[in-house]
Design an enzyme around this catalytic site. Structure first.
Site, PDB file in Angstrom:
ATOM      1  N   LEU A  35      -4.333  -6.861   1.466  1.00 48.20           N
ATOM      2  CA  LEU A  35      -4.833  -6.051   2.576  1.00 48.20           C
ATOM      3  C   LEU A  35      -5.756  -4.941   2.094  1.00 48.20           C
ATOM      4  CD1 LEU A  35      -1.462  -5.569   4.512  1.00 48.20           C
ATOM      5  CD2 LEU A  35      -3.196  -7.329   4.915  1.00 48.20           C
ATOM      6  N   TYR A 184      13.617  -2.631   1.489  1.00 47.21           N
ATOM      7  CA  TYR A 184      12.235  -2.810   1.933  1.00 47.21           C
ATOM      8  C   TYR A 184      12.092  -2.415   3.399  1.00 47.21           C
ATOM      9  CZ  TYR A 184       7.808  -4.994   3.159  1.00 47.21           C
ATOM     10  OH  TYR A 184       6.527  -5.220   3.617  1.00 47.21           O
TER      11      TYR A 184
END
Length: 309
Positions: A35, A184
């Site tokens: 990204l 996470y």
């Protein structure tokens, strides 16, 4: 609840819709792949000066070489930034202040996902430390240069995993137990909570703080896992691979948040169909909409970061 899903956005918004960014400077963490790389490429093509921040100077230099192969006129600057060590974040501040007059865009993009139990240089669980703490510290250290321009923007990249995250923040050193999926998710919940609380704190300074998530994009977050994914994880990734979108598509929500005149502070963008698609306003985790919980995270984070500010 926040009002981030009540306003329509442009349909099928693409990088070609990004306005001209001549004269603007953007810093992107983790800009060497996935990204971050796609975001750096898109912003540079619209004439922004892109600071390519990576864990090592070698990675930043290699990334710029690749970027220039398709955009020889692009303006890039490498920056070594190791987010696993808060001392390194502190050391980066004077370098940026010396080399740049202002910073129009800060995109907190870098992240790690599902590593074995690992602690940061300061002894915190590595996903929470890198994904949240280091980006919060970087943002706060850079505010003096960000606020030089009105309507500068700070975009923090989160994930749909935020909906599986928990508040409480009582296991930040993984001293009680370690679950890579939970850690996470907690770090991604912290990302969006930070972005929203930051926007509240910066309204008087006319700086916009936004959040964005990529859906499920094919990036090196999956392939870089060490140890390698288990057979069950590998099978699951192969099974759902057809619904994954490219890194270029996954980067669109954060690019929209960073550049679109329609984007507003406190907005949270994601793919149209949650997993994939063009950008749209997206809901956030109920925990992120809880002002008390956001303030709690902010204060606990400041307690940790106090010695580095």
């Amino acid at each position: 609840m926040t009002a981030t899903i009540s306003r329509p956005t442009l349909s099928n918004w693409e990088t070609s819709d990004i306005p001209d960014l001549t004269g603007k400077t953007a810093l992107i963490t983790g800009a060497n792949s996935g990204l971050g790389y796609s975001t750096a490429k898109a912003l540079a093509e619209k004439n922004a000066h892109v600071i390519v921040a990576c864990r090592s100077l070698e990675k930043a230099t290699q990334s710029i070489k690749r970027l220039r192969a398709s955009n020889s006129e692009g303006i890039f600057s490498p920056l070594e930034l190791d987010l696993s060590d808060l001392n390194n974040v502190v050391e980066v501040q004077p370098k940026i202040f010396d080399d740049f007059e202002n910073l129009d865009l800060l995109i907190n993009n870098a992240g790690i996902m599902h590593p074995p139990k690992t602690l940061s240089a300061q002894g915190y669980e590595i996903q929470f430390a890198v994904n949240h703490l280091a980006h919060m510290l970087l943002t706060l250290k850079l505010l003096p240069i960000i606020e030089k321009k009105e309507e500068s923007r700070i975009v923090t990249v989160t994930s749909g995993a935020q909906f599986f995250g928990k508040v409480g923040w009582k296991n930040l050193r993984a001293e009680k137990y370690y679950n890579k999926w939970e850690s996470y998710s907690n770090s991604k919940l912290a990302n969006v909570m930070f972005a929203l609380e930051l926007n509240e704190n910066l309204k008087h300074k006319n700086i916009l703080s936004l959040a964005a998530h990529p859906g499920i994009a094919k990036t090196n977050l999956f392939t870089a896992q060490k140890p390698k994914p288990s057979p069950i994880e590998t099978f699951s990734m192969e099974l759902f691979s057809p619904i994954f979108q490219s890194a270029e598509m996954g980067a669109l929500p954060q690019l929209f948040a960073a550049t679109s005149p329609e984007a507003r502070g406190g907005d949270h963008y994601g793919p149209k169909f949650n997993f994939r698609g063009y950008p749209k306003l997206s809901p956030t985790s109920p925990f992120a909409n809880n002002k008390k919980e956001r303030k709690n995270l902010w204060e606990k984070s400041l307690e940790i970061l106090n010695n580095f500010l």
